[in-house]
Structures are given as C-alpha cells and as structure tokens.
Motif scaffolding. Structure first.
Motif, PDB file in Angstrom:
ATOM      1  N   GLY A 173      66.668  64.276  76.331  1.00 45.75           N
ATOM      2  CA  GLY A 173      66.888  63.207  77.304  1.00 45.75           C
ATOM      3  C   GLY A 173      67.953  62.199  76.918  1.00 45.75           C
ATOM      4  O   GLY A 173      68.398  61.426  77.764  1.00 45.75           O
ATOM      5  N   GLU A 174      68.384  62.196  75.663  1.00 41.37           N
ATOM      6  CA  GLU A 174      69.361  61.209  75.231  1.00 41.37           C
ATOM      7  C   GLU A 174      70.769  61.555  75.728  1.00 41.37           C
ATOM      8  O   GLU A 174      71.080  62.706  76.037  1.00 41.37           O
ATOM      9  N   VAL A 175      71.616  60.528  75.771  1.00 42.92           N
ATOM     10  CA  VAL A 175      73.037  60.707  76.056  1.00 42.92           C
ATOM     11  C   VAL A 175      73.826  60.052  74.926  1.00 42.92           C
ATOM     12  O   VAL A 175      73.299  59.232  74.166  1.00 42.92           O
ATOM     13  N   PHE A 176      75.108  60.437  74.832  1.00 44.11           N
ATOM     14  CA  PHE A 176      75.910  59.941  73.715  1.00 44.11           C
ATOM     15  C   PHE A 176      77.391  60.016  74.069  1.00 44.11           C
ATOM     16  O   PHE A 176      77.833  60.973  74.719  1.00 44.11           O
ATOM     17  N   ARG A 177      78.152  59.011  73.639  1.00 46.87           N
ATOM     18  CA  ARG A 177      79.611  59.024  73.808  1.00 46.87           C
ATOM     19  C   ARG A 177      80.206  59.914  72.718  1.00 46.87           C
ATOM     20  O   ARG A 177      80.391  59.490  71.588  1.00 46.87           O
ATOM     21  N   SER A 178      80.538  61.134  73.090  1.00 47.73           N
ATOM     22  CA  SER A 178      80.853  62.173  72.106  1.00 47.73           C
ATOM     23  C   SER A 178      82.328  62.384  71.835  1.00 47.73           C
ATOM     24  O   SER A 178      82.673  63.128  70.924  1.00 47.73           O
ATOM     25  N   GLY A 179      83.197  61.792  72.629  1.00 48.52           N
ATOM     26  CA  GLY A 179      84.627  61.955  72.394  1.00 48.52           C
ATOM     27  C   GLY A 179      85.334  60.647  72.628  1.00 48.52           C
ATOM     28  O   GLY A 179      85.606  60.281  73.776  1.00 48.52           O
ATOM     29  N   CYS A 180      85.629  59.919  71.561  1.00 55.80           N
ATOM     30  CA  CYS A 180      86.114  58.544  71.659  1.00 55.80           C
ATOM     31  C   CYS A 180      87.511  58.415  71.061  1.00 55.80           C
ATOM     32  O   CYS A 180      87.732  58.805  69.900  1.00 55.80           O
ATOM     33  N   CYS A 181      88.428  57.848  71.834  1.00 57.05           N
ATOM     34  CA  CYS A 181      89.814  57.662  71.387  1.00 57.05           C
ATOM     35  C   CYS A 181      90.081  56.194  71.050  1.00 57.05           C
ATOM     36  O   CYS A 181      89.679  55.292  71.803  1.00 57.05           O
ATOM     37  N   TYR A 182      90.775  55.993  69.941  1.00 56.21           N
ATOM     38  CA  TYR A 182      91.161  54.659  69.499  1.00 56.21           C
ATOM     39  C   TYR A 182      92.601  54.685  68.983  1.00 56.21           C
ATOM     40  O   TYR A 182      93.121  55.746  68.614  1.00 56.21           O
ATOM     41  N   THR A 183      93.194  53.504  68.926  1.00 55.39           N
ATOM     42  CA  THR A 183      94.470  53.313  68.250  1.00 55.39           C
ATOM     43  C   THR A 183      94.302  52.189  67.237  1.00 55.39           C
ATOM     44  O   THR A 183      93.721  51.140  67.557  1.00 55.39           O
ATOM     45  N   ARG A 184      94.760  52.424  66.032  1.00 53.86           N
ATOM     46  CA  ARG A 184      94.790  51.391  65.006  1.00 53.86           C
ATOM     47  C   ARG A 184      96.186  51.396  64.398  1.00 53.86           C
ATOM     48  O   ARG A 184      96.617  52.415  63.851  1.00 53.86           O
ATOM     49  N   GLY A 185      96.887  50.251  64.499  1.00 49.27           N
ATOM     50  CA  GLY A 185      98.275  50.237  64.067  1.00 49.27           C
ATOM     51  C   GLY A 185      99.060  51.242  64.888  1.00 49.27           C
ATOM     52  O   GLY A 185      98.994  51.258  66.119  1.00 49.27           O
ATOM     53  N   SER A 186      99.787  52.132  64.205  1.00 53.71           N
ATOM     54  CA  SER A 186     100.544  53.184  64.882  1.00 53.71           C
ATOM     55  C   SER A 186      99.779  54.507  64.936  1.00 53.71           C
ATOM     56  O   SER A 186     100.319  55.510  65.420  1.00 53.71           O
ATOM     57  N   GLY A 187      98.541  54.535  64.422  1.00 53.99           N
ATOM     58  CA  GLY A 187      97.792  55.784  64.312  1.00 53.99           C
ATOM     59  C   GLY A 187      96.771  55.960  65.423  1.00 53.99           C
ATOM     60  O   GLY A 187      96.134  54.999  65.866  1.00 53.99           O
TER      61      GLY A 187
END
Length: 238
Positions: A173-187
């Motif tokens: 029954g649980e859900v989850f954010r499984s594909g998360c994009c971020y930017t830190r600096g230039s990476g």
C-alpha cells in the motif's frame, strides 16, 4: 564516449551466499555490464580498494559516478566524500542507487537525513512514469513492474526534487518518490530507488534502460564555465 565509474561497497556479495548467488561478480559488475550494453565506457571501484577506488585521478576521468552502498556507509572516509562532493559541484554526474540514500555523499548533497520507511517482504513494486517527456524515461512504458522488491515508503526526507521522474507503488500500500532529479553546483544528481541486493533487479531490462538514460542525462554538458572572482565590468562605466 561518456566515462562511468560504478562504485559499490562489495560487502554483501562476500558475506551473504544468497547475494553472491545473484551477483557472483558483485552488484557493480552487473551494473557496469548493463551500461556497457548501452555503449558507455565503464570502470568499477569498491570500498576496499585503496582510497575506495576513488582517487583524484579516477574522479577527474569520470563523467558520471554511480553509487551503491548499504551496510558500510560509515566506513567511507570523509576526505573521499569531500573529493566526490567537489567533483559533483564541478560538473560530474552522480547516480545514487537504492540504499545509497543513506550514503555520506548523498546526505551531504541533500542536507537532510534522507530517512524513509522500509520493509523487506519480496513484494511487487510498480513504477509509474510521472514526467513522460523527461530523457530518463526514453524507451519505457507508462509503468513497469519489479516482481520482488524491498519496500521504501514515504515520507522520504529529502528536498523536493527539481524533477520527479518516477513514483512507486507497493503491494503493501505504500508509495515512494523513486526517481528524483537534483542539481548541485554544475553537477546533476539522480536518485533511483530499485536495487535491493537479494533480488536480481539490476538484470532487468527496464532498470538497465533507466540507468543508461540517467547516465546520459547526468553527463556533463559542454557549457560555459562560471567564474566567481572579482569581476571587471563588461560595459564602460565611465
């Protein structure tokens, strides 16, 4: 050709026969083989290598680093974490996989506990594509199934993703954010949830496709190099 360093603790495979049966040459080798199938140049490194296999020279020659860790996060030396952190800020891509959410490098980049709910019951996971136009979803269906997975559930204590690519639903029954994009600096950073060591998830075609797409997305782009020093005016101020 994009150069990928695939990093893994390589501890479960040495001490757990069930894991060794699934990944006899290590999770890192399975991931690297999958990326090579998609045309990437791969190099592997593990926790017990000198400097964890992440010397300055290795990192300087790495476009994208993938990170799998679980039982020995605390054994990763702080100065190596700092070295990886600097390379990410300078533009190296980073893919953090499954239990790597608790790694020192991911927590440093997120600035949060990165905690979550979990349960290991071999239940079905269905990943739903949230952003079908995102490059990481190329070649995938609207959803796909992982037959047996460890459950991760919300709340996932991370900053809100700049782009959420996948959501997961589990039989319990649980859900989850499984594909998360971020930017830190230039990476660019991509967190991808599937990949528990007691299931053959990294041999699954959809998972290999996601990882290949994510490497392509996270690889540095040939853009301008920002400067942060005292700046002369571009126009005449007289």
């Amino acid at each position: 050709m994009t150069r990928v360093t695939v990093w893994n603790e390589f501890r479960h495979e040495k001490h757990n026969d069930d894991v060794a049966d699934i990944y006899p040459d290590g999770i890192h080798t399975a991931i690297a083989d999958g990326l090579e199938e998609h045309g990437f140049e791969t190099h592997t490194a593990t926790l017990d290598d000198p400097e964890h296999g992440l010397t300055q020279g290795v990192l300087d020659d790495t476009d994208v680093l993938t990170w799998w860790g679980h039982r020995a996060h605390d054994e990763v030396a702080d100065h190596i974490v700092e070295r990886v952190h600097e390379r990410v800020l300078d533009g190296m891509g980073l893919l953090v996989l499954h239990s790597g959410h608790y790694s020192k490098i991911f927590k440093k980049l997120m600035g949060t506990s990165c905690s979550l709910k979990w349960r290991e019951a071999g239940e079905k996971e269905r990943l739903w594509t949230v952003e079908p136009s995102h490059p990481i979803t190329a070649g995938l269906e609207e959803s796909f199934e992982v037959p047996k997975a460890e459950m991760y559930g919300e709340r996932f204590d991370v900053p809100a993703p700049e782009t959420l690519v996948f959501n997961s639903w589990f039989e319990g029954g649980e859900v989850f954010r499984s594909g998360c994009c971020y930017t830190r600096g230039s990476g660019r950073i991509f967190y991808f949830r599937p990949g528990h060591e007691t299931y053959p998830i990294y041999y699954q075609d959809e998972i290999k496709q996601v990882l290949a797409n994510a490497v392509e997305w996270a690889a540095p782009v040939d853009g301008p190099t920002p400067s942060f020093d005292n700046a002369d005016p571009l126009e005449d101020l007289r």
